[in-house]
Design an enzyme around this catalytic site. Structure first.
Site, mmCIF file in Angstrom:
data_model
loop_
_atom_site.group_PDB
_atom_site.id
_atom_site.type_symbol
_atom_site.label_atom_id
_atom_site.label_comp_id
_atom_site.label_asym_id
_atom_site.label_seq_id
_atom_site.Cartn_x
_atom_site.Cartn_y
_atom_site.Cartn_z
ATOM 1 N N LEU A 31 35.256 33.957 42.204
ATOM 2 C CA LEU A 31 34.904 35.264 41.690
ATOM 3 C C LEU A 31 33.708 36.115 42.370
ATOM 4 O O LEU A 31 32.735 35.221 42.936
ATOM 5 C CB LEU A 31 34.414 35.442 40.255
ATOM 6 C CG LEU A 31 35.554 34.909 39.165
ATOM 7 C CD1 LEU A 31 35.244 34.728 37.798
ATOM 8 C CD2 LEU A 31 36.937 35.611 39.437
ATOM 9 N N HIS A 35 34.989 41.500 40.756
ATOM 10 C CA HIS A 35 35.629 40.698 39.370
ATOM 11 C C HIS A 35 34.598 41.024 38.373
ATOM 12 O O HIS A 35 34.926 41.494 37.125
ATOM 13 C CB HIS A 35 35.914 39.310 39.364
ATOM 14 C CG HIS A 35 36.843 39.016 40.771
ATOM 15 N ND1 HIS A 35 36.587 38.374 41.680
ATOM 16 C CD2 HIS A 35 38.122 39.362 40.758
ATOM 17 C CE1 HIS A 35 37.437 38.214 42.755
ATOM 18 N NE2 HIS A 35 38.555 38.679 41.944
ATOM 19 N N GLN A 59 53.437 35.522 43.995
ATOM 20 C CA GLN A 59 53.053 36.774 44.787
ATOM 21 C C GLN A 59 52.646 36.815 46.166
ATOM 22 O O GLN A 59 52.215 37.682 47.100
ATOM 23 C CB GLN A 59 51.858 37.770 43.791
ATOM 24 C CG GLN A 59 50.452 36.987 44.066
ATOM 25 C CD GLN A 59 49.637 37.580 42.715
ATOM 26 O OE1 GLN A 59 49.770 37.468 41.786
ATOM 27 N NE2 GLN A 59 48.609 38.416 43.401
ATOM 28 N N GLY A 145 40.924 46.607 39.506
ATOM 29 C CA GLY A 145 40.141 47.357 40.472
ATOM 30 C C GLY A 145 40.727 48.534 41.409
ATOM 31 O O GLY A 145 41.881 47.879 41.964
ATOM 32 N N GLN A 146 40.136 49.390 41.874
ATOM 33 C CA GLN A 146 40.572 50.364 42.931
ATOM 34 C C GLN A 146 40.695 49.533 44.087
ATOM 35 O O GLN A 146 41.667 50.206 45.057
ATOM 36 C CB GLN A 146 39.412 51.784 42.856
ATOM 37 C CG GLN A 146 39.907 52.331 44.014
ATOM 38 C CD GLN A 146 41.029 53.289 43.731
ATOM 39 O OE1 GLN A 146 41.664 53.533 42.343
ATOM 40 N NE2 GLN A 146 41.753 53.503 44.834
ATOM 41 N N LYS A 147 40.234 48.661 44.325
ATOM 42 C CA LYS A 147 40.159 47.860 45.684
ATOM 43 C C LYS A 147 41.617 47.661 45.798
ATOM 44 O O LYS A 147 42.128 47.829 47.327
ATOM 45 C CB LYS A 147 39.340 46.464 45.701
ATOM 46 C CG LYS A 147 39.825 45.249 46.478
ATOM 47 C CD LYS A 147 39.023 45.494 47.766
ATOM 48 C CE LYS A 147 39.698 44.767 48.836
ATOM 49 N NZ LYS A 147 40.243 43.541 48.376
ATOM 50 N N MET A 182 33.983 43.988 48.647
ATOM 51 C CA MET A 182 34.203 42.687 48.185
ATOM 52 C C MET A 182 35.480 41.977 47.867
ATOM 53 O O MET A 182 36.252 42.672 47.491
ATOM 54 C CB MET A 182 33.253 42.375 47.076
ATOM 55 C CG MET A 182 31.877 42.671 47.113
ATOM 56 S SD MET A 182 30.998 42.123 45.690
ATOM 57 C CE MET A 182 29.274 42.573 46.157
ATOM 58 N N SER A 183 35.552 40.970 48.378
ATOM 59 C CA SER A 183 37.158 40.227 48.369
ATOM 60 C C SER A 183 36.774 38.871 48.563
ATOM 61 O O SER A 183 36.084 38.297 49.272
ATOM 62 C CB SER A 183 38.064 40.675 49.404
ATOM 63 O OG SER A 183 39.048 39.704 49.660
ATOM 64 N N SER A 184 37.619 37.945 47.694
ATOM 65 C CA SER A 184 37.648 36.418 47.701
ATOM 66 C C SER A 184 38.056 36.213 49.217
ATOM 67 O O SER A 184 37.503 35.056 49.806
ATOM 68 C CB SER A 184 38.568 35.762 46.833
ATOM 69 O OG SER A 184 38.268 36.455 45.422
HETATM 70 P P1 AMP Z 1 42.060 39.069 42.644
HETATM 71 O O1 AMP Z 1 41.266 37.854 42.251
HETATM 72 O O2 AMP Z 1 41.770 39.609 44.238
HETATM 73 O O3 AMP Z 1 43.533 39.178 42.210
HETATM 74 O O4 AMP Z 1 41.385 40.407 41.842
HETATM 75 C C1 AMP Z 1 41.393 40.415 40.640
HETATM 76 C C2 AMP Z 1 40.842 41.901 40.131
HETATM 77 O O5 AMP Z 1 39.777 42.122 40.552
HETATM 78 C C3 AMP Z 1 41.997 42.947 40.403
HETATM 79 O O6 AMP Z 1 42.179 43.731 39.469
HETATM 80 C C4 AMP Z 1 41.101 43.385 41.863
HETATM 81 O O7 AMP Z 1 41.535 44.925 42.059
HETATM 82 C C5 AMP Z 1 39.737 43.415 41.263
HETATM 83 N N1 AMP Z 1 38.953 43.378 42.568
HETATM 84 C C6 AMP Z 1 38.925 42.447 43.710
HETATM 85 N N2 AMP Z 1 37.994 43.066 44.444
HETATM 86 C C7 AMP Z 1 37.325 44.058 43.813
HETATM 87 C C8 AMP Z 1 36.229 44.955 44.161
HETATM 88 N N3 AMP Z 1 35.608 44.806 45.223
HETATM 89 N N4 AMP Z 1 35.958 45.843 43.426
HETATM 90 C C9 AMP Z 1 36.538 46.030 42.263
HETATM 91 N N5 AMP Z 1 37.512 45.294 41.937
HETATM 92 C C10 AMP Z 1 37.900 44.141 42.478
#
Ligand code: AMP
Length: 280
Positions: A31, A35, A59, A145-147, A182-184
């Site tokens: 996270l 998140h 996925q 997230g809009q990401k 931001m991204s994992s």
């Molecule tokens: P993930 O763990 O990558 O599957 O993301 C889980 C949720 O967090 C999803 O709804 C993503 O769109 C959201 N999310 C991931 N990165 C961001 C970010 N930088 N800003 C806002 N939401 C995010």
């Protein structure tokens, strides 16, 4: 904060007090503040917040980063607790997909271009796991997230088509100080790649300025985004899109209404995505 590994435990907690509103935040863990912004919003809107941490195998396609996807459960749980989460659901693969599992949810049309063109099996896996999480947790509201812009559109269609009784809420993209979303997966970037990665956001912003200044030829905008990204030697473009913000169909002319500028770019094996919604 309670951490559960089984569907039975989550459902027992959900129905202990059925009148309470629940906000669901599905994640794949590792996270970051993106998140946590969803958890914070969910905790403002609801009486209970449930986050899920599940790296959903369906996925990921063959050859993608399922086995190397970053994980740090202990850190995730401590961040979730501080952000105001009440329940965390951390299932094993076999809890979600027991032996004999054979159902899939598929959303058509809107899943075919952009991310869906590069990752043809991705949204089927997302739609299936999110449907399961909706059924398991029966949330009042669910936060995304809009990401992941196309994912939010796909899931809105899913909620409408399958009559899920919940409100889907889209939260803005949270960025690093230099604009990188931001991204994992940012954890995979080398130092040199990390330095060049903010170009995605810079290119989309340059395109937005050009549109606001009156450029109406969508192909010119795509070229501007491409050329800006290509100034960074380690960046290899997967796609650049200037699309209708609802149908995600590529535009030839920029018209009044909602647009989505989006791109996916490889830095080595790491695939980054970013987007910028614009309302004209
Ligand atoms: P993930 O763990 O990558 O599957 O993301 C889980 C949720 O967090 C999803 O709804 C993503 O769109 C959201 N999310 C991931 N990165 C961001 C970010 N930088 N800003 C806002 N939401 C995010």
């Amino acid at each position: 904060m309670k951490v559960f590994n089984t569907i039975a435990e989550i459902q027992a907690a959900r129905w202990e007090n059925p009148r309470l509103s629940w906000g669901l935040v599905p994640t794949m863990g590792y996270l970051h503040q993106g998140h946590l912004s969803l958890v914070e919003k969910a905790s403002l809107d609801n009486e209970r917040v449930i986050a899920t941490i599940f790296v959903n195998p369906t996925q990921f396609a063959e050859g993608e980063d399922l086995s190397s996807y970053p994980r740090n459960l202990e850190r995730d749980l401590s961040l979730l607790e501080k952000a105001g989460c009440d329940f965390v659901f951390v299932p094993q693969d076999r809890e979600m997909y027991p032996a004999g599992f054979q159902t899939a949810v598929s959303v058509n049309v809107i899943t075919k271009n952009l991310e869906g063109a590069s990752r043809p099996t991705h949204f089927g896996g997302v739609a299936t796991v999110v449907s399961k999480l909706f059924n398991i947790t029966q949330p009042t509201r669910a936060y995304f997230g809009q990401k992941d812009a196309q994912q939010t559109i796909v899931l809105k269609q899913l909620v409408q088509d399958l009559n899920f009784n919940l409100e889907l809420i889209v939260c803005p993209t949270v960025r690093e100080a230099d604009g990188l979303a931001m991204s994992s997966r940012n954890a995979y970037l080398s130092e040199a790649e990390r330095t060049q990665a903010p170009i995605l956001n810079q290119a989309l912003n340059a395109a937005k300025s050009k549109i606001l200044a009156g450029e109406s030829d969508a192909e010119q905008i795509r070229q501007l985004i491409k050329q800006t990204i290509e100034t960074q030697p380690l960046a290899k473009i997967d796609y650049v899109s200037v699309a209708n913000g609802h149908s995600l169909e590529e535009l030839t002319q920029i018209e009044k209404g909602d647009l989505l500028l989006s791109t996916a770019v490889f830095f080595g094996k790491t695939r980054l995505i970013d987007n910028l919604p614009i309302s004209l």
